[in-house]
Design a protein around this motif. Structure first.
Motif, PDB file in Angstrom:
ATOM      1  N   ARG A 363       0.697  -1.336  -0.108  1.00  0.00           N
ATOM      2  CA  ARG A 363      -0.048  -0.102   0.102  1.00  0.00           C
ATOM      3  C   ARG A 363       0.926   1.274   0.171  1.00  0.00           C
ATOM      4  O   ARG A 363       2.120   1.107   0.700  1.00  0.00           O
ATOM      5  CB  ARG A 363      -0.913   0.015   1.148  1.00  0.00           C
ATOM      6  CG  ARG A 363      -1.889  -0.857   0.953  1.00  0.00           C
ATOM      7  CD  ARG A 363      -2.837  -1.048   2.386  1.00  0.00           C
ATOM      8  NE  ARG A 363      -4.121  -1.685   2.172  1.00  0.00           N
ATOM      9  CZ  ARG A 363      -5.168  -1.222   1.619  1.00  0.00           C
ATOM     10  NH1 ARG A 363      -5.446   0.088   1.624  1.00  0.00           N
ATOM     11  NH2 ARG A 363      -6.228  -1.887   1.479  1.00  0.00           N
ATOM     12  N   ASP A 365       0.516   5.193   0.765  1.00  0.00           N
ATOM     13  CA  ASP A 365      -0.417   6.206   1.269  1.00  0.00           C
ATOM     14  C   ASP A 365      -1.720   5.514   1.480  1.00  0.00           C
ATOM     15  O   ASP A 365      -2.712   6.188   0.819  1.00  0.00           O
ATOM     16  CB  ASP A 365      -0.506   7.630   0.412  1.00  0.00           C
ATOM     17  CG  ASP A 365       0.878   8.302   0.670  1.00  0.00           C
ATOM     18  OD1 ASP A 365       1.425   8.061   1.778  1.00  0.00           O
ATOM     19  OD2 ASP A 365       1.179   9.069  -0.317  1.00  0.00           O
ATOM     20  N   ASP A 366      -1.837   4.354   2.066  1.00  0.00           N
ATOM     21  CA  ASP A 366      -3.113   3.586   2.092  1.00  0.00           C
ATOM     22  C   ASP A 366      -3.892   3.285   1.041  1.00  0.00           C
ATOM     23  O   ASP A 366      -5.133   2.753   0.966  1.00  0.00           O
ATOM     24  CB  ASP A 366      -3.868   4.409   3.364  1.00  0.00           C
ATOM     25  CG  ASP A 366      -4.733   3.624   4.009  1.00  0.00           C
ATOM     26  OD1 ASP A 366      -4.236   2.236   4.468  1.00  0.00           O
ATOM     27  OD2 ASP A 366      -5.977   4.093   4.376  1.00  0.00           O
ATOM     28  N   ARG A 367      -3.294   3.390  -0.132  1.00  0.00           N
ATOM     29  CA  ARG A 367      -4.018   2.792  -1.403  1.00  0.00           C
ATOM     30  C   ARG A 367      -3.048   1.667  -1.996  1.00  0.00           C
ATOM     31  O   ARG A 367      -1.950   1.633  -1.679  1.00  0.00           O
ATOM     32  CB  ARG A 367      -4.098   4.020  -2.594  1.00  0.00           C
ATOM     33  CG  ARG A 367      -5.214   4.877  -2.050  1.00  0.00           C
ATOM     34  CD  ARG A 367      -5.650   5.677  -3.410  1.00  0.00           C
ATOM     35  NE  ARG A 367      -4.427   5.857  -4.600  1.00  0.00           N
ATOM     36  CZ  ARG A 367      -3.250   6.561  -4.493  1.00  0.00           C
ATOM     37  NH1 ARG A 367      -3.123   7.455  -3.482  1.00  0.00           N
ATOM     38  NH2 ARG A 367      -2.263   6.573  -5.497  1.00  0.00           N
ATOM     39  N   LYS A 368      -4.090   0.616  -2.309  1.00  0.00           N
ATOM     40  CA  LYS A 368      -3.131  -0.705  -2.784  1.00  0.00           C
ATOM     41  C   LYS A 368      -2.450  -0.187  -4.209  1.00  0.00           C
ATOM     42  O   LYS A 368      -3.276   0.388  -5.021  1.00  0.00           O
ATOM     43  CB  LYS A 368      -4.218  -1.719  -2.784  1.00  0.00           C
ATOM     44  CG  LYS A 368      -3.621  -2.775  -3.403  1.00  0.00           C
ATOM     45  CD  LYS A 368      -4.436  -4.057  -3.498  1.00  0.00           C
ATOM     46  CE  LYS A 368      -4.882  -4.711  -2.163  1.00  0.00           C
ATOM     47  NZ  LYS A 368      -5.950  -5.705  -2.124  1.00  0.00           N
ATOM     48  N   VAL A 369      -1.461  -0.626  -4.368  1.00  0.00           N
ATOM     49  CA  VAL A 369      -0.766  -0.432  -5.516  1.00  0.00           C
ATOM     50  C   VAL A 369      -0.193  -1.774  -6.270  1.00  0.00           C
ATOM     51  O   VAL A 369       0.538  -2.454  -5.534  1.00  0.00           O
ATOM     52  CB  VAL A 369       0.494   0.398  -5.357  1.00  0.00           C
ATOM     53  CG1 VAL A 369       1.412   0.673  -6.583  1.00  0.00           C
ATOM     54  CG2 VAL A 369       0.072   1.926  -5.059  1.00  0.00           C
ATOM     55  N   ASP A 370      -0.684  -2.308  -7.285  1.00  0.00           N
ATOM     56  CA  ASP A 370      -0.073  -3.296  -7.770  1.00  0.00           C
ATOM     57  C   ASP A 370       0.762  -3.418  -9.178  1.00  0.00           C
ATOM     58  O   ASP A 370       1.047  -4.089  -9.533  1.00  0.00           O
ATOM     59  CB  ASP A 370      -1.309  -4.449  -8.065  1.00  0.00           C
ATOM     60  CG  ASP A 370      -2.214  -3.923  -8.861  1.00  0.00           C
ATOM     61  OD1 ASP A 370      -2.173  -2.876  -9.681  1.00  0.00           O
ATOM     62  OD2 ASP A 370      -3.438  -4.728  -9.017  1.00  0.00           O
ATOM     63  N   HIS A 374       5.086   1.459 -10.748  1.00  0.00           N
ATOM     64  CA  HIS A 374       4.926   2.619  -9.883  1.00  0.00           C
ATOM     65  C   HIS A 374       6.219   3.341  -9.344  1.00  0.00           C
ATOM     66  O   HIS A 374       6.891   2.874  -9.149  1.00  0.00           O
ATOM     67  CB  HIS A 374       3.899   2.174  -8.755  1.00  0.00           C
ATOM     68  CG  HIS A 374       3.575   3.368  -8.058  1.00  0.00           C
ATOM     69  ND1 HIS A 374       2.359   4.146  -8.395  1.00  0.00           N
ATOM     70  CD2 HIS A 374       3.993   4.055  -6.657  1.00  0.00           C
ATOM     71  CE1 HIS A 374       2.257   5.002  -7.423  1.00  0.00           C
ATOM     72  NE2 HIS A 374       2.950   4.967  -6.594  1.00  0.00           N
ATOM     73  N   THR A 382       6.203   9.677   1.420  1.00  0.00           N
ATOM     74  CA  THR A 382       5.152   8.553   1.032  1.00  0.00           C
ATOM     75  C   THR A 382       5.146   7.567   2.233  1.00  0.00           C
ATOM     76  O   THR A 382       6.223   7.182   2.819  1.00  0.00           O
ATOM     77  CB  THR A 382       5.533   7.936  -0.412  1.00  0.00           C
ATOM     78  OG1 THR A 382       5.821   8.875  -1.178  1.00  0.00           O
ATOM     79  CG2 THR A 382       4.532   6.921  -0.474  1.00  0.00           C
TER      80      THR A 382
END
Length: 397
Positions: A363, A365-370, A374, A382
């Motif tokens: 994650r 900043d609390d958002r899932k990144v796949d 990125h 961050t």
RNA sequence: GGGGGAAUGCCCGAGUGGUUAAAGGGGACGGGCUGUAAACCCGUUGGCUUUGCCUACAGAGGUUCGAAUCCUCUUUCCCCCA
């Protein structure tokens, strides 16, 4: 001291076996403090809760007026205890053993009052022993007797090698008892054989044989195997509060009883009540108790509060490690997340970082990144989260 | 000392010339469910500058267009005989 039988019950509380109870009663009747031997094996430096069970037991007897005798098994550590091993262990160097022994004592001091403990190194006598002395020691037992032991029996049948020197380990341990004239020797249940050899050797030396008391072996975090640093399932005495608490919370429920009995000072009735209630709450109590014991009451409370915040309320830990990314990891379009994770030790290789990303374990900043491509923009700060419990705040210059 | 067998990824274990970075299981890790429990489900599990490249089946050589698979030597282990 109270009556002899009263002492017996107190001494045997939470132990597994005692060879023999009659001998113990007889020794207590003499009224003198018992010399209670624990052989410690400085083959690995860091102590964990498994060691603590024995050290706490020793402290208990110490408080009852008995005398702990701690044998630093320098000589035996170089042989390596074959118990529970399916392969021959490497013979450690003297320097390594010395170093481990120092760490061991420092950590044991967290539990025992070392000023009140007799500390002996068994190199004191084994260094003096001649080859013929060793041979003589070998006459006190037989190969058949050794092979009766499960560890050797299994290895023998499975065709894995057994070094001759490994047969000497129990003999050496037993000889320690002769040297210090132990009244009682304690150890885990897996030590039964080694402890009993001590009785034989003491008898052969014309001494009153020691009483052998075994203690439960606590399982590690996996709930199956015994706690051991090399298995990676241990809670270390010097682990930070957050880890002690968290690791305890991850124990299987079935392990709680032993942990309560062996690692807290709660009364049996209280423990039963806790175990009868909500397992989750019981475990939180256990975790807080253990954390408080190792790090102080305040640390225990904080760890508990923080745990709830992170896992129950899905919040953030109190302290998040923070650092700035070295400039050479920053590219014109920002910092590549795979590199960043690797740099921070959140992944051991680029491949692992990619795997974690693809698996949805990262994650930003609390958002899932796949997206494995990125980038963290330049000039940003961050919050990076890997899995449920690893956080890091990273500044990209 | 003689004869026979074996060495595979973190572990166990399949594979005996070519779609094999290597079946299957365990473990581990990540995700889901949840109580950082258990059970269950899903995914991943050599490295990297990742539509590709490199390294890898005990080690060193060799045969071959091509080897974990064949040959030689070395090392280690096991078994049988002495």
């Amino acid at each position: 001291m109270t009556t002899a039988t009263g002492d017996v019950e107190a001494i045997l509380r939470h132990t597994v076996t005692c060879h023999t109870r009659d001998d113990l009663v007889a020794k207590l009747k003499r009224g003198a403090p018992l010399r209670v031997k624990l052989g410690v094996d400085p083959s690995s430096p860091d102590l964990h809760l498994g060691h603590a069970v024995q050290l706490r037991y020793l402290r208990r007897l110490q408080r009852m007026g008995h005398r702990p005798v701690l044998i630093i098994g320098e000589a035996t550590a170089m042989v390596g205890d074959p118990t529970g091993k399916n392969t021959t262990r490497p013979v450690l160097s003297r320097e390594q053993v010395e170093q481990n022994a120092a760490t061991y004592l420092a950590q044991a001091g967290l539990i025992l009052d070392l000023d009140e403990v007799e500390i002996v190194r068994n190199s004191a006598w084994f260094d003096r022993m001649t080859f013929m002395d060793a041979i003589r020691m070998g006459t006190s037992t037989t190969v058949a007797r050794m092979l009766e032991r499960d560890t050797f029996d299994e290895r023998y049948k499975a065709g894995t090698p057994i070094g001759i020197h490994e047969f000497f380990y129990p003999l050496m341990q037993g000889h320690d008892s002769v040297e210090v004239r132990a009244d009682v020797e304690i150890g885990g249940t897996d030590q039964t054989f080694n402890l009993l050899v001590g009785r034989d050797l003491m008898r052969a030396a014309g001494q009153d044989p020691q009483v052998c008391i075994t203690l439960p072996i606590i399982v590690g975090l996996d709930g199956v195997q015994k706690m051991s640093k090399s298995l990676g399932n241990s809670i270390g005495l010097t682990d930070p509060p957050r880890d002690v608490f968290g690791k305890t919370m991850s124990l299987p429920d079935a392990a709680m009883g032993d942990y309560f009995r062996l690692l807290t000072d709660l009364a049996d009735a209280e423990i039963e009540a806790l175990l009868a209630g909500s397992p989750r709450d019981a475990k939180a109590t256990l975790a807080e108790r253990i954390t408080a014991w190792l790090h102080g009451e305040a640390a225990g409370r904080e760890a508990a509060a923080e745990f709830d915040r992170i896992f129950r309320d899905k919040g953030l830990p109190d302290e998040i490690p923070e650092s700035e990314l070295p400039a050479d990891l920053v590219e014109p379009d920002g910092a590549w997340i795979v590199r960043v994770m690797q740099h921070l030790g959140l992944a051991s290789s680029g491949g692992e970082a990619r795997r974690l990303l693809k698996g949805g374990g990262v994650r930003v900043d609390d958002r899932k990144v796949d997206d494995e491509n990125h980038r963290l923009p330049r000039g940003s700060t961050t919050l990076l989260q890997v899995g449920r419990r690893r956080f890091h705040r990273i500044r990209v210059p």
